[in-house]
Design an enzyme around this catalytic site. Structure first.
Site, short mmCIF file in Angstrom:
data_model
loop_
_atom_site.label_atom_id
_atom_site.label_comp_id
_atom_site.label_asym_id
_atom_site.label_seq_id
_atom_site.Cartn_x
_atom_site.Cartn_y
_atom_site.Cartn_z
N ASP A 83 0.86 -1.24 0.08
CA ASP A 83 0.01 -0.07 0.13
C ASP A 83 0.94 1.05 0.10
O ASP A 83 1.88 1.12 0.20
CB ASP A 83 -0.68 0.21 1.16
CG ASP A 83 -1.89 1.13 0.85
OD1 ASP A 83 -2.22 1.56 -0.09
OD2 ASP A 83 -2.96 1.36 1.90
N LYS A 84 0.33 2.40 -0.29
CA LYS A 84 0.94 3.76 -0.09
C LYS A 84 -0.04 4.51 0.55
O LYS A 84 -1.29 4.60 0.69
CB LYS A 84 0.90 4.11 -1.71
CG LYS A 84 1.37 5.42 -1.83
CD LYS A 84 0.63 6.81 -1.85
CE LYS A 84 -0.91 6.93 -2.37
NZ LYS A 84 -1.37 7.99 -2.32
N HIS A 85 0.79 5.48 1.35
CA HIS A 85 0.04 6.58 2.20
C HIS A 85 0.53 8.02 1.85
O HIS A 85 1.93 7.95 1.74
CB HIS A 85 0.13 6.34 3.75
CG HIS A 85 -0.58 7.20 4.40
ND1 HIS A 85 -2.12 7.06 4.54
CD2 HIS A 85 -0.22 8.27 5.25
CE1 HIS A 85 -2.45 8.36 5.31
NE2 HIS A 85 -1.34 8.95 5.65
N SER A 86 -0.27 8.91 1.70
CA SER A 86 0.16 10.27 1.41
C SER A 86 -0.14 11.03 2.45
O SER A 86 -1.22 11.04 3.24
CB SER A 86 -0.33 10.94 0.08
OG SER A 86 -0.30 11.96 0.06
N THR A 123 -9.44 10.93 -0.57
CA THR A 123 -9.91 9.93 -1.83
C THR A 123 -11.21 9.32 -1.68
O THR A 123 -11.72 9.03 -2.82
CB THR A 123 -8.75 8.87 -1.59
OG1 THR A 123 -7.29 9.10 -1.54
CG2 THR A 123 -8.77 7.77 -2.53
N ARG A 171 -6.20 15.07 20.72
CA ARG A 171 -4.73 15.89 20.55
C ARG A 171 -5.38 17.00 19.69
O ARG A 171 -4.75 18.18 19.82
CB ARG A 171 -3.91 15.01 19.61
CG ARG A 171 -2.90 13.75 20.28
CD ARG A 171 -2.43 12.97 19.18
NE ARG A 171 -1.69 13.54 18.27
CZ ARG A 171 -1.58 13.09 16.85
NH1 ARG A 171 -2.33 11.82 16.67
NH2 ARG A 171 -1.07 13.75 16.20
N SER A 186 -0.12 7.49 14.62
CA SER A 186 -1.40 7.54 14.16
C SER A 186 -1.77 7.20 12.64
O SER A 186 -2.52 6.37 12.36
CB SER A 186 -2.07 9.34 14.18
OG SER A 186 -3.17 9.27 13.78
N LYS A 190 -3.08 2.80 11.65
CA LYS A 190 -3.98 2.35 10.80
C LYS A 190 -3.51 1.49 9.36
O LYS A 190 -4.20 0.28 9.01
CB LYS A 190 -4.71 3.66 10.09
CG LYS A 190 -5.59 4.34 11.34
CD LYS A 190 -6.38 5.38 10.56
CE LYS A 190 -5.57 6.65 10.32
NZ LYS A 190 -5.36 7.54 11.59
N LYS A 191 -2.32 2.09 8.95
CA LYS A 191 -1.84 1.34 7.67
C LYS A 191 -1.31 -0.17 8.18
O LYS A 191 -1.56 -0.95 7.56
CB LYS A 191 -0.70 2.17 7.24
CG LYS A 191 -1.21 3.33 6.50
CD LYS A 191 -1.83 2.97 4.88
CE LYS A 191 -2.62 3.86 4.45
NZ LYS A 191 -3.36 3.27 3.16
#
Length: 440
Positions: A83-86, A123, A171, A186, A190-191
């Site tokens: 996967d990718k996260h931005s 997204t 937070r 954080s 999730k990832k």
């Protein structure tokens, strides 16, 4: 058995917390046995005292383990889970091309995405501009889509990293959001709950980035790479440019349209192509689907050229209850704005600077994003044909084409676009799209 206040005291006094102490505290956040005041106190002590790498890994894994961790073994998949996260930007539509491209090369991408946040587009919001698109399939359906199609893009369910939701909410109201160990945990909780073999992080730099300086973006990328690898997931990060809108469009339906045009070859913004390819290359190499940059690029170009990537996107849309002929007939299905009209600069010149954050906020102000969670989105509004840094603009070449719901909406957006884009007598020096690759 630990006492929450003793854990807070220990961190307050500058000492490192043990894995057991961190797990006790995070489980207490999940179970509501730790109060909001105690969460706030620990967050503030971490904000001021930072965390060691072992503490960061423990925090991330405890938050991941506060809920369900997906396990793909029973599906006997013949490729890696990647996967990718931005960190988010404006016109950052890479996920919609990247998922299908990597899936067409043999990867499996169970992408759990988010809504728009502040000036950045989400997204999920983009995909919901497709009629019928279901971002919350049940677990069995999600697994079926991954097995059959190779990619699904869904929303975060309450069973994934539930401690993060409560921790983040506290937070958010206690000025402790911008702490690198807390941001890292954080994002990764999730990832990593996706059960990944490999992850690539896209950390944005510039006027539209989450982090205000290059140095902070770099520090976040290094922290994420260190923690994720420490948690057993092969992870690299790219620092990519967000000093201008990444795609040629910004909004929801307009970005989906650009994603389809990219996949079919109808139109590819060169900067969007560079960033998307660079991220896909990382995923193929980390996922062991390619041995080096050249092999990865050749495979990715092939699935664009032979139509496989576009086909996978179409199958994903259909599997998630969107139209079965969406790729072929996207113009028929995507909502269009009532008023589409170009905005021109008041003088001639070269685009020298762009306040990307302000352009993102202009999309939100038009109705293309949320100011609060209860807001509804107008999927049709946004910008297309965005001028890029270095472009010459005049009475013929606009700054952007604005898709608005009415004349007032257009006027407000036009004012915002003009204010966000600065012109000069000569073109600025070009900047790279990818500044740096970070690995362990």
């Amino acid at each position: 058995m630990f006492l929450a206040q003793e854990i807070i005291r220990k961190k307050r006094d500058g000492h490192a917390l043990s894995d057991e102490e961190i797990r006790f505290f995070i489980n207490g956040i999940r179970d509501n046995t730790i109060s909001e005041g105690q969460i706030a106190a620990l967050a503030m002590t971490i904000f001021f005292h930072d965390m060691t790498m072992p503490e960061r890994v423990s925090l991330t894994m405890a938050m991941r383990d506060s809920g369900t961790v997906l396990d793909w073994k029973s599906l006997h998949l013949n490729g890696p889970i990647v996967d990718k996260h931005s960190t988010g930007g404006v016109g950052d539509v890479t996920s919609l091309m990247l998922g299908p491209m990597v899936a067409a090369c043999g990867g499996y991408i169970p992408m759990i995405s988010g809504r728009g946040l502040g000036h950045t587009g989400g997204t999920l919001d983009k995909l919901e501009s497709i009629p019928g698109f279901d971002i919350f399939p049940d677990d069995n359906r999600f697994r079926e889509i991954i097995k059959d199609v190779g990619v699904a893009i869904i929303g975060q369910t309450s069973s994934l990293a539930p401690a993060d939701k409560r921790f983040y909410a506290t937070r958010d109201i206690t000025a402790t959001v911008d702490s690198i160990p807390l941001i890292t945990a954080s994002i990764l909780a999730k990832k990593l709950a996706e059960g990944l073999d490999a992850l690539v992080m896209d950390v944005k730099v510039g006027s539209g980035a989450f982090m205000p300086t290059y140095e902070l973006s770099e520090a976040l990328a290094e922290a994420i790479v260190g923690v994720a690898n420490g948690a057993g997931v092969r992870t690299t990060a790219l620092l990519t440019d967000m000093n201008q809108v990444l795609a040629s469009s910004a909004g929801n339906a307009v970005e989906v349209r650009e994603a389809v045009q990219f996949l079919t070859g109808e139109y590819r913004n060169p900067r969007l192509f560079d960033v998307t390819m660079a991220l896909c290359v990382e995923m193929l190499i980390s996922g062991k689907l390619a041995k080096d940059d050249a092999e990865a690029r050749a495979k990715l170009q092939a699935v664009l050229d032979n139509g496989k990537a576009a086909e996978v996107f179409g199958r994903m849309v259909a599997a998630q209850k969107g139209p079965t002929d969406f790729v072929e007939n996207y113009a028929k299905y995507l909502p269009t704005a009532m008023l589409t009209k170009a905005v021109y600069a008041d003088t001639e010149g070269f685009v020298s600077e762009m306040d990307t954050r302000a352009l993102g906020m202009a999309v939100v102000a038009m109705g293309g994003g949320r100011r609060q969670a209860s807001d509804t989105i107008d999927y049709s509004v946004g910008f297309t044909d965005m001028a890029r840094l270095g472009d010459q603009v005049d009475g013929q070449r606009p700054l952007a084409v604005i898709h608005a719901k009415d004349e007032n909406n257009w006027q407000e957006a036009a004012k915002a676009v003009k204010a966000a884009i600065k012109l000069a007598d000569k073109a600025p020096e070009s900047t790279p799209t990818v500044y740096r690759r970070i690995s362990e």
